[in-house]
Design a protein around this motif. Structure first.
Motif, PDB file in Angstrom:
ATOM      1  N   GLY A  39       0.813  -1.209   0.000  1.00 10.05           N
ATOM      2  CA  GLY A  39       0.000   0.000   0.000  1.00 10.05           C
ATOM      3  C   GLY A  39       0.844   1.255   0.000  1.00 10.05           C
ATOM      4  N   GLY A  40       0.463   2.203   0.870  1.00 11.03           N
ATOM      5  CA  GLY A  40       1.132   3.503   0.883  1.00 11.03           C
ATOM      6  C   GLY A  40       2.601   3.417   1.264  1.00 11.03           C
ATOM      7  N   SER A  43       4.608   0.738  -1.240  1.00 14.50           N
ATOM      8  CA  SER A  43       4.858   1.193  -2.618  1.00 14.50           C
ATOM      9  C   SER A  43       6.226   1.860  -2.783  1.00 14.50           C
ATOM     10  CB  SER A  43       3.755   2.151  -3.077  1.00 14.50           C
ATOM     11  OG  SER A  43       2.578   1.449  -3.367  1.00 14.50           O
ATOM     12  N   ASP A  61       0.302  -9.234  -0.012  1.00 11.13           N
ATOM     13  CA  ASP A  61      -0.919  -8.422   0.067  1.00 11.13           C
ATOM     14  C   ASP A  61      -2.072  -9.246  -0.515  1.00 11.13           C
ATOM     15  OD1 ASP A  61      -1.187  -4.942   0.227  1.00 11.13           O
ATOM     16  OD2 ASP A  61      -2.925  -6.247  -0.121  1.00 11.13           O
ATOM     17  N   ASN A  69      -6.976   4.309  -3.450  1.00 10.18           N
ATOM     18  CA  ASN A  69      -5.596   3.988  -3.057  1.00 10.18           C
ATOM     19  C   ASN A  69      -4.584   4.857  -3.800  1.00 10.18           C
ATOM     20  OD1 ASN A  69      -6.251   0.394  -3.198  1.00 10.18           O
ATOM     21  ND2 ASN A  69      -6.629   1.826  -1.536  1.00 10.18           N
ATOM     22  N   ARG A  72      -1.874   7.778  -2.846  1.00 10.49           N
ATOM     23  CA  ARG A  72      -0.663   7.547  -2.057  1.00 10.49           C
ATOM     24  C   ARG A  72       0.060   6.246  -2.385  1.00 10.49           C
ATOM     25  NH1 ARG A  72      -5.051   6.069   0.125  1.00 10.49           N
ATOM     26  NH2 ARG A  72      -5.267   4.205   1.387  1.00 10.49           N
ATOM     27  N   GLN A  73      -0.619   5.293  -2.982  1.00  9.89           N
ATOM     28  CA  GLN A  73      -0.007   3.983  -3.240  1.00  9.89           C
ATOM     29  C   GLN A  73       0.590   4.001  -4.650  1.00  9.89           C
ATOM     30  OE1 GLN A  73      -2.627   0.795  -2.003  1.00  9.89           O
ATOM     31  NE2 GLN A  73      -3.296   1.927  -0.199  1.00  9.89           N
ATOM     32  N   HIS A  76       0.860   1.557  -7.880  1.00  8.90           N
ATOM     33  CA  HIS A  76      -0.309   1.157  -8.666  1.00  8.90           C
ATOM     34  C   HIS A  76      -0.813   2.344  -9.480  1.00  8.90           C
ATOM     35  CE1 HIS A  76       0.017  -2.111  -5.841  1.00  8.90           C
ATOM     36  NE2 HIS A  76      -0.280  -1.321  -4.827  1.00  8.90           N
ATOM     37  N   LYS A  85      -3.126  -6.347  -5.844  1.00  7.88           N
ATOM     38  CA  LYS A  85      -1.972  -5.456  -5.630  1.00  7.88           C
ATOM     39  C   LYS A  85      -0.653  -6.168  -5.888  1.00  7.88           C
ATOM     40  CE  LYS A  85      -4.060  -2.182  -2.426  1.00  7.88           C
ATOM     41  NZ  LYS A  85      -4.049  -1.597  -1.075  1.00  7.88           N
ATOM     42  N   ASP A 131      -1.404  -1.904   7.578  1.00  7.76           N
ATOM     43  CA  ASP A 131      -2.248  -0.797   8.016  1.00  7.76           C
ATOM     44  C   ASP A 131      -3.137  -1.171   9.193  1.00  7.76           C
ATOM     45  OD1 ASP A 131      -4.043  -2.500   6.898  1.00  7.76           O
ATOM     46  OD2 ASP A 131      -4.916  -1.060   5.488  1.00  7.76           O
TER      47      ASP A 131
END
Lengths: 268, 90
Positions: A39-40, A43, A61, A69, A72-73, A76, A85, A131
């Motif tokens: 994720g954030g 990445s 993931d 998403n 910030r991610q 992607h 993901k 998270d």
């Protein structure tokens, strides 16, 4: 140390870097890092480690990419929405550096799989890009049990925090955070929001810790919690000490029992 | 003793990073005084109902207060009290 001509050019700024040099690059190329959470935080960490030439990158993931998403991610892209993901991450890493061996695990990290994930390729370093508190405590406990170094991080709003655990060299996450808070006690990013770039700042710092550990350079954030305050642009450290009564790292590692907090603490 | 406020706790303390002018013999007394000075938001976020919020961590000289004597922990002149939020977003 044999580099191909392409590697010599690709990693030339590392190879000429004093205190890093060909030795540091060679270590990265032979290293294996597991990133839990794409994720954030995961990445930027994955993208920089791929660019830096970390030989094997594992990504864990279970989720699919959602439009919300993408702010910030950054691993992607718009066309990746609805893809898993791990698939999107694998494609992005391949575009950055096709020499990286990417191992994907489309799983939610839990009590049953955490030890297998870490030991699957005998990863050298773990990045916690999750998270939720259940995963963060589980990663800490498993890393202490398996004697693996990892870097913790968390972000919300304009702020983030991180610390690095190295077995036998300082406190673990539990020494500071002790036990997870009850459900709904702490706001999530989906409730309170997060400035996208905060993930970039903190995830990149996690990648820096990984590279330093793997190359054997500099001083790690062991025994220190770094707090990043984006609105004031302050980076401040809190000195932390190993708790002799810590419920995890004071135990004999092999005797540590992992705990599943999935249903009784704050989740993202 | 020195008190340090981190992340959004700092906002509730008037954007103060740290201070060394509060006199208190125990952590309870310190949090009570800070709550009175900074008002209801600080109190609600850090010390609601005179208990440390589930939302924050308090360390004294780098040690979590659960490993000390909680809010009854005695404070000395050279102690450093750090107050920061629990953060888990990723």
């Amino acid at each position: 140390m044999n580099f191909s001509n392409e590697q010599l050019e690709r990693y030339s700024r590392h190879i000429i870097l004093k205190d890093f040099g060909p030795e540091g690059q060679h270590k990265l190329l032979n290293s294996k890092v597991l990133i839990i959470g794409a994720g954030g935080l995961g990445s930027p960490a994955a993208m920089y480690l791929a660019a830096a030439g970390v030989g094997t990158i594992g990504i864990v993931d279970f989720d699919k990419v959602e439009l919300s998403n993408l702010q910030r991610q950054i691993m992607h892209f718009t066309g990746d929405v609805e893809k898993y993901k791990v698939q999107s991450a694998c494609e992005t890493i391949g575009l950055i550096n096709p020499d990286i061996n990417v191992v994907t695990y489309r799983e939610r990290v839990d009590l049953e799989n955490i030890e297998d994930l870490i030991t699957d390729r005998d990863y050298d370093f773990i990045i916690d890009g999750t998270d939720n508190f259940a995963a963060k405590f589980l990663i800490n406990d498993a890393c202490v049990k398996l004697r693996k170094p990892f870097v913790h991080a968390g972000i919300i709003r304009f702020e983030g925090q991180l610390m690095t655990y190295v077995p036998g060299k300082g406190p673990c996450y539990r020494c500071i955070f002790d036990s997870p808070p009850p459900p709904d006690a702490v706001p999530t990013c989906s409730q309170a929001g997060v400035l996208g770039v905060t993930a970039g700042v903190v995830g990149t710092l996690q990648a820096t810790e990984a590279i330093k550990y793997l190359a054997g350079i500099g001083e790690l954030l062991t025994g220190q919690l770094l707090i990043y305050e984006g609105l004031n642009m302050d980076f401040r450290k809190i000195e932390i000490v190993t708790n002799k009564s810590c419920r995890i790292c004071s135990q004999v590692p092999a005797e540590i029992e992992l705990t599943d907090y999935q249903n009784n603490c704050c989740t993202g | 003793m020195k008190v340090k406020f981190f992340a959004f706790i700092r906002k509730y303390a008037g954007n103060t990073k740290e201070r060394d002018d509060v006199e208190a013999h125990t952590l309870y007394e310190l949090l009570d005084k800070l709550g009175r000075e900074y008002g209801s938001t600080f109190k609600a976020k850090v010390f609601p109902d005179n208990k440390v919020s589930e939302d924050v961590i308090i360390l004294i000289n780098g040690v979590h207060i659960v490993h000390l004597d909680g809010t009854n922990t005695q404070l000395k002149e050279d102690d450093v009290v750090s107050i920061f939020p629990k953060v888990f977003g990723g």
